[in-house]
Design a protein around this motif. Structure first.
Motif, PDB file in Angstrom:
ATOM      1  N   CYS A 211       0.971  -0.887   0.314  1.00 13.75           N
ATOM      2  CA  CYS A 211      -0.068   0.199  -0.021  1.00 13.75           C
ATOM      3  C   CYS A 211       0.564   1.150   0.155  1.00 13.75           C
ATOM      4  CB  CYS A 211      -0.873  -0.296   1.549  1.00 13.75           C
ATOM      5  SG  CYS A 211      -2.529  -1.327   1.195  1.00 13.75           S
ATOM      6  N   PRO A 215      -0.773   3.085  -2.528  1.00 10.25           N
ATOM      7  CA  PRO A 215      -2.231   3.076  -1.789  1.00 10.25           C
ATOM      8  C   PRO A 215      -3.757   1.977  -2.169  1.00 10.25           C
ATOM      9  CG  PRO A 215      -1.555   5.610  -2.257  1.00 10.25           C
ATOM     10  CD  PRO A 215      -0.740   5.026  -3.349  1.00 10.25           C
ATOM     11  N   CYS A 218      -5.262  -0.426  -0.412  1.00 12.18           N
ATOM     12  CA  CYS A 218      -6.221  -0.437   1.050  1.00 12.18           C
ATOM     13  C   CYS A 218      -6.926   1.121   0.824  1.00 12.18           C
ATOM     14  CB  CYS A 218      -4.671   0.306   1.609  1.00 12.18           C
ATOM     15  SG  CYS A 218      -3.682  -1.196   2.739  1.00 12.18           S
ATOM     16  N   ASP A 219      -6.227   1.515   0.478  1.00 12.30           N
ATOM     17  CA  ASP A 219      -8.121   2.546  -0.018  1.00 12.30           C
ATOM     18  C   ASP A 219      -8.967   1.723  -0.540  1.00 12.30           C
ATOM     19  OD1 ASP A 219      -6.693   3.925   1.215  1.00 12.30           O
ATOM     20  OD2 ASP A 219      -6.129   5.327  -0.438  1.00 12.30           O
ATOM     21  N   GLU A 220      -9.099   0.774  -1.672  1.00 13.29           N
ATOM     22  CA  GLU A 220     -10.243   1.039  -2.272  1.00 13.29           C
ATOM     23  C   GLU A 220     -10.723  -0.957  -2.374  1.00 13.29           C
ATOM     24  OE1 GLU A 220     -12.363   2.723  -3.705  1.00 13.29           O
ATOM     25  OE2 GLU A 220     -10.998   4.772  -3.104  1.00 13.29           O
TER      26      GLU A 220
END
Length: 417
Positions: A211, A215, A218-220
């Protein structure tokens, strides 16, 4: 189908999911864990271990204490008692790591239930490659729910009611791991499988590495590219691509075309979490635009059954599929025609509109209040979440709704479990 209704709206389903209850332990994206354990009896939880007296918060908010007459750690782990801990040190540690109350106040029924979840008290467990027992909630079952861990069960079923209404299947286990912080083992190997959920809590260090590079993971969503990063840049020894041909049910998560796999799993995480089945194949062709040799979509008169999904009027197709997404994934059958006539304003020879409540819809409830109240009195899902095909069947069988011998909507051809 593997869910209560066909796909609960494909990508819309994610917007309908409630958050996990606050009292359930959650794993944050960094891999750190914060938890609050609340005993089912309503007793306040403890923040330290080792006390031999019990403190109870009564309904007025005042606390009282009583001396536990039993020696700490000397009692049966499988029976409630006034003392803290139980006679098995390893089992005590496992339980109290999850519910501190059990080592600070008393060993109540909730502690016994957690002891079951930790593999004690005769719990049925499975064994991983290391020989360590695995909690039963980490194994798929043909029975609904997972009573061995009520807090975990509540978290999972809050996100996916199917797991408590119908069956604790593989996807329920994945939800437990990825969204409810269940410690089911798996380690880095679990991060080698694309998922419809963000992050990979099974290996926090690997998750952090991936991530930091992307990112999005971990965000989506932990998709195929995240697996590829894990393998290429973060020293995870795994194959980044899933199972076999994207155009065939292959019996394993994912398929062999990364772009198709990521497209499908963004719509339907089951295809990467559990199994690339026939529904995933239909999604690959009709949602992600690859040619799998299935009948073409959006061809033919909207009043006539066709082998492909949709019909030649895009307005009618969109209207119908908003109510029953199966009409855009499976053959345009008589149910889709009926749905189009009843709710989308078209006229078809020989097809009369059905009464209200005779067709499933994405929204909860229906406009015939006596029928709605009758059904929701014994199946609250129909008014809380969605008026699906089960609600329609219940309305006919239990609430005297006359749908002319018909039932739920269309688009069910080709559905698999």
């Amino acid at each position: 189908m593997r869910r209560r209704s066909r796909l609960l709206g494909l990508s819309l389903a994610a917007l309908l999911l409630p958050a996990c209850p606050d009292e359930v332990s959650q794993l944050e994206p960094t891999g750190s864990e914060s938890s609050t354990s609340v005993a089912s009896t309503g007793l306040a939880t403890a923040t330290s271990q080792g006390s031999t007296s019990s403190g109870v918060v009564d309904d007025t908010g005042t606390s009282s204490s009583s001396s536990a007459g039993d020696t700490a750690g000397s009692q049966d782990c499988c029976a409630p008692h006034d003392a803290v801990g139980c006679e098995d040190p390893d089992l005590t540690t496992c339980v109290c790591n999850e519910i501190a109350f059990c080592c600070a106040f008393e060993w109540d029924e909730t502690c016994v239930e957690q002891a079951l979840a930790c593999g004690g008290c005769g719990a049925q467990t499975t064994t991983d490659t290391t020989g360590a027992p695995e909690p039963v909630c980490c194994s798929a079952s043909d029975q609904p729910g997972c009573a061995e861990d009520p807090a975990l069960e509540g978290c999972v079923c809050g996100l996916d009611a199917f797991c408590c209404d119908q069956q604790w299947d593989d996807q329920c286990v994945q939800t437990a791991i990825r969204q409810c912080a269940a410690e089911c083992g798996g380690g880095a190997d679990a991060c080698c499988v694309p998922s419809g959920s963000p992050g990979c809590p099974e290996d926090p260090m690997l998750e952090g590495c991936v991530c930091a590079i992307d990112p999005f993971c971990c965000d989506e969503q932990w998709d195929g590219q995240c697996v590829e990063i894990a393998n290429d840049d973060c020293n995870a020894e795994c194959t980044p691509v899933g199972g076999g041909d994207c155009c065939m049910a292959n019996g394993s998560p994912g398929c062999d075309d990364m772009m198709v796999q990521d497209c499908v799993c963004a719509i339907d995480g089951y295809c990467c979490d559990t199994d690339w089945d026939g529904i995933c194949v239909n999604e690959a062709q009709y949602e992600c635009m690859i040619d799998c040799g299935l009948p073409p979509a959006n061809e033919g008169d909207c009043c006539v059954e066709t082998p492909g999904p949709g019909c030649d009027d895009p307005v009618v197709t969109d209207c119908t599929c908003m109510l029953d997404d199966g009409c855009c994934l499976f053959p345009w059958d008589a149910g889709c025609v009926q749905l189009a006539v009843t709710t989308c304003g078209i006229t078809c020879p020989g097809v009369d509109p059905l009464p209200p409540c005779c067709l499933p819809q994405m929204a909860p409830g229906c406009i015939d209040m006596p029928v709605q109240d009758c059904v929701c009195a014994f199946d609250p899902f129909c008014c809380d979440t969605q008026w699906d095909d089960i609600c329609v069947d219940e309305a006919q069988m239990d609430c005297m709704l006359d749908c002319g011998g018909g039932g739920g909507g269309g688009g069910t051809g080709g559905s698999t479990t």
